[in-house]
Design an enzyme around this catalytic site. Structure first.
Site, PDB file in Angstrom:
ATOM      1  N   ALA A 124      -3.225  -4.885  -0.963  1.00 11.11           N
ATOM      2  CA  ALA A 124      -3.044  -3.436  -1.105  1.00 11.11           C
ATOM      3  C   ALA A 124      -3.385  -2.697   0.178  1.00 11.11           C
ATOM      4  CB  ALA A 124      -3.907  -2.919  -2.251  1.00 11.11           C
ATOM      5  N   GLY A 125      -3.467  -3.431   1.279  1.00  8.32           N
ATOM      6  CA  GLY A 125      -3.745  -2.772   2.553  1.00  8.32           C
ATOM      7  C   GLY A 125      -5.217  -2.463   2.758  1.00  8.32           C
ATOM      8  N   SER A 129      -7.510 -10.038   2.596  1.00 11.12           N
ATOM      9  CA  SER A 129      -7.396 -11.314   3.321  1.00 11.12           C
ATOM     10  C   SER A 129      -8.516 -11.467   4.347  1.00 11.12           C
ATOM     11  CB  SER A 129      -6.075 -11.435   4.081  1.00 11.12           C
ATOM     12  OG  SER A 129      -5.045 -10.828   3.418  1.00 11.12           O
ATOM     13  N   ASP A 173      -8.743  -5.646  11.214  1.00  6.22           N
ATOM     14  CA  ASP A 173      -9.290  -5.903   9.876  1.00  6.22           C
ATOM     15  C   ASP A 173     -10.518  -6.797   9.929  1.00  6.22           C
ATOM     16  OD1 ASP A 173      -7.016  -4.545   9.335  1.00  6.22           O
ATOM     17  OD2 ASP A 173      -5.962  -6.198   8.357  1.00  6.22           O
TER      18      ASP A 173
HETATM   19  C1  GLA Z   1      -2.545  -4.706   9.059  1.00  5.65           C
HETATM   20  C2  GLA Z   1      -2.987  -5.664  10.145  1.00  5.65           C
HETATM   21  C3  GLA Z   1      -3.862  -4.952  11.195  1.00  5.65           C
HETATM   22  C4  GLA Z   1      -3.193  -3.668  11.686  1.00  5.65           C
HETATM   23  C5  GLA Z   1      -2.674  -2.823  10.511  1.00  5.65           C
HETATM   24  C6  GLA Z   1      -1.864  -1.643  10.968  1.00  5.65           C
HETATM   25  O1  GLA Z   1      -3.664  -4.281   8.316  1.00  5.65           O
HETATM   26  O2  GLA Z   1      -3.704  -6.741   9.609  1.00  5.65           O
HETATM   27  O3  GLA Z   1      -4.150  -5.826  12.252  1.00  5.65           O
HETATM   28  O4  GLA Z   1      -2.159  -3.967  12.579  1.00  5.65           O
HETATM   29  O5  GLA Z   1      -1.888  -3.578   9.615  1.00  5.65           O
HETATM   30  O6  GLA Z   1      -2.647  -0.730  11.659  1.00  5.65           O
END
Ligand code: GLA
Length: 387
Positions: A124-125, A129, A173
């Site tokens: 879900a962003g 992970s 992340d």
């Molecule tokens: C995902 C990727 C990150 C980053 C974002 C966009 O979460 O894992 O490394 O690139 O997208 O900002």
């Protein structure tokens, strides 16, 4: 789930109450601003959440790794005999990828029982992970006395994701879930990896995360396509300046893009990255000045740029954002993470939060047929041993 219950589940699965497993936690993250800039050597401003992945882990006298999760019914066992290859059980690839990074560095790994539990929604962003990678990395580091520091573990987890899982993500992340600090966001320069912890003081406002609950399909391929477009832009812009990445340019260079990049799509991608770095830098400055109103405006422009120039939003995210902006008490709202689905992050006056969630839910359901989920997160610490 409380710890006692979790440990009971561990014993129910693996038996032997004489040896207690060790508990680790790694948060998810939400990025406040600075999106799709990390792999362009730019600025990001994420914070770790109080939601994330819990891991109970225990050594066993054998050469077997046993994986289980409370979240779904998908156990696995595998023998330790050299480097692992990607498996069809998708979620196990995250720990296996991390284990490989330890093996590649000659750390001797022996038999283990793993039980995971995550309370951050998957895919879900919010970095479910990176959270499972980092909780595994921190646990292995401690259990096998491997002696890596947090930055090593962050880089090993990113490598696991890039090379084993096959998602070519940047470093944001894993960095955010590794270095998170309670009540602070991390202003990170993804080129030099220098960073600053900035207090997130929102006065009478709070953060609200809204999950579109849209199934993300093509995210990985679209993500890699955007990376390719940025590389193309760098190549073309080398006729102007010998740059290594787009973040070496600044907002004043945007008018020059037209001269060097003829392809309008590639040009828009470059414009997003350069302007987003400008917004992230200003956002941190105004947050330090306690100007939440301006911070919210920058979040809004960030979303507009991700929609129009970077084209990573989509109907569901745009519905949440543009309908959300019409509601009282909303200072700023934008998509967060890779996009194409996933979540938005909003800054909303506390007094209007309940109405925001119920009104947005109604209009979102009407327009998309989907039911959104809301989270009012706290900003927490990074990956660590709990007990
Ligand atoms: C995902 C990727 C990150 C980053 C974002 C966009 O979460 O894992 O490394 O690139 O997208 O900002």
């Amino acid at each position: 789930m409380d710890t006692k219950n979790f440990i009971e589940r561990f014993y129910a699965k693996y038996g032997n109450r004489n040896i207690k497993p060790v508990l680790f936690f790694s948060p998810g993250r939400v990025n406040l601003i600075g999106e799709h800039t990390d792999y362009n050597g730019g600025f990001v401003f994420p914070c770790a959440l109080n939601y994330g992945t819990y891991l109970l882990i225990r050594g066993i006298d054998s050469n077997i790794l046993k994986f289980s999760t409370i979240n779904f019914d998908d156990d696995a066992e595998t023998e330790l005999k050299g480097l692992f290859v990607n498996t069809k059980k998708r979620w196990i690839n995250y720990p296996l990828g991390v284990i490989n990074e330890f093996l590649k560095r000659d750390i001797k790994i022996s038999g283990l029982e793993f039980l995971y539990y995550g309370d951050v929604p998957n895919g879900a962003g919010l970095s479910s992970s990176a959270s499972i990678e980092m909780v595994t990395a921190v646990a292995l580091n401690e259990i096998f006395n491997a002696g890596f520091n947090t930055l090593d573990l962050v880089k090993m987890s990113q490598k696991a994701e890039n090379e084993f899982v096959g998602m070519n993500c940047g470093i944001m992340d894993q960095f955010a879930v590794g270095f998170g600090k309670k009540d602070h966001a991390i202003f990170l320069n993804c080129d030099t990896l220098s960073y600053e912890n900035v207090p997130v003081i929102l006065n009478d406002c709070s953060l609200i995360i809204t999950n579109t609950n849209k199934r993300r399909g093509l995210t990985d391929s679209k993500y890699n396509e955007r990376r390719g477009e940025c590389d193309k832009a760098v190549e073309l812009l080398q006729a102007y300046k010998p740059i290594r990445n787009l973040s070496e340019l600044n907002v004043g260079d945007i008018p020059l893009l037209e001269k060097y990049i003829k392809d309008p799509v590639v040009r828009k991608r470059a414009k997003h990255v350069i302007s987003e770095n400008g917004r992230a830098t200003e956002a941190v400055k105004v947050l330090k000045e306690n100007n939440i109103k301006r911070f919210g405006e920058l979040m809004n422009s960030s979303h507009d740029s991700l929609k129009d120039d970077y084209e990573v939003t989509g109907f569901e995210l745009d519905t949440l954002v543009y309908e959300g902006r019409k509601l009282p008490g909303v200072l700023g709202t934008r998509m967060t993470g890779a996009g194409f689905g996933g979540c938005t992050i909003s800054i909303v006056k506390r007094a209007d939060a309940v109405k925001f969630m119920s009104d947005l839910s109604t209009v979102y359901k009407e327009k998309t047929g989907l039911v959104p989920d809301f989270y009012q997160p706290e900003i927490g610490d990074g990956a660590r041993r709990l007990e």
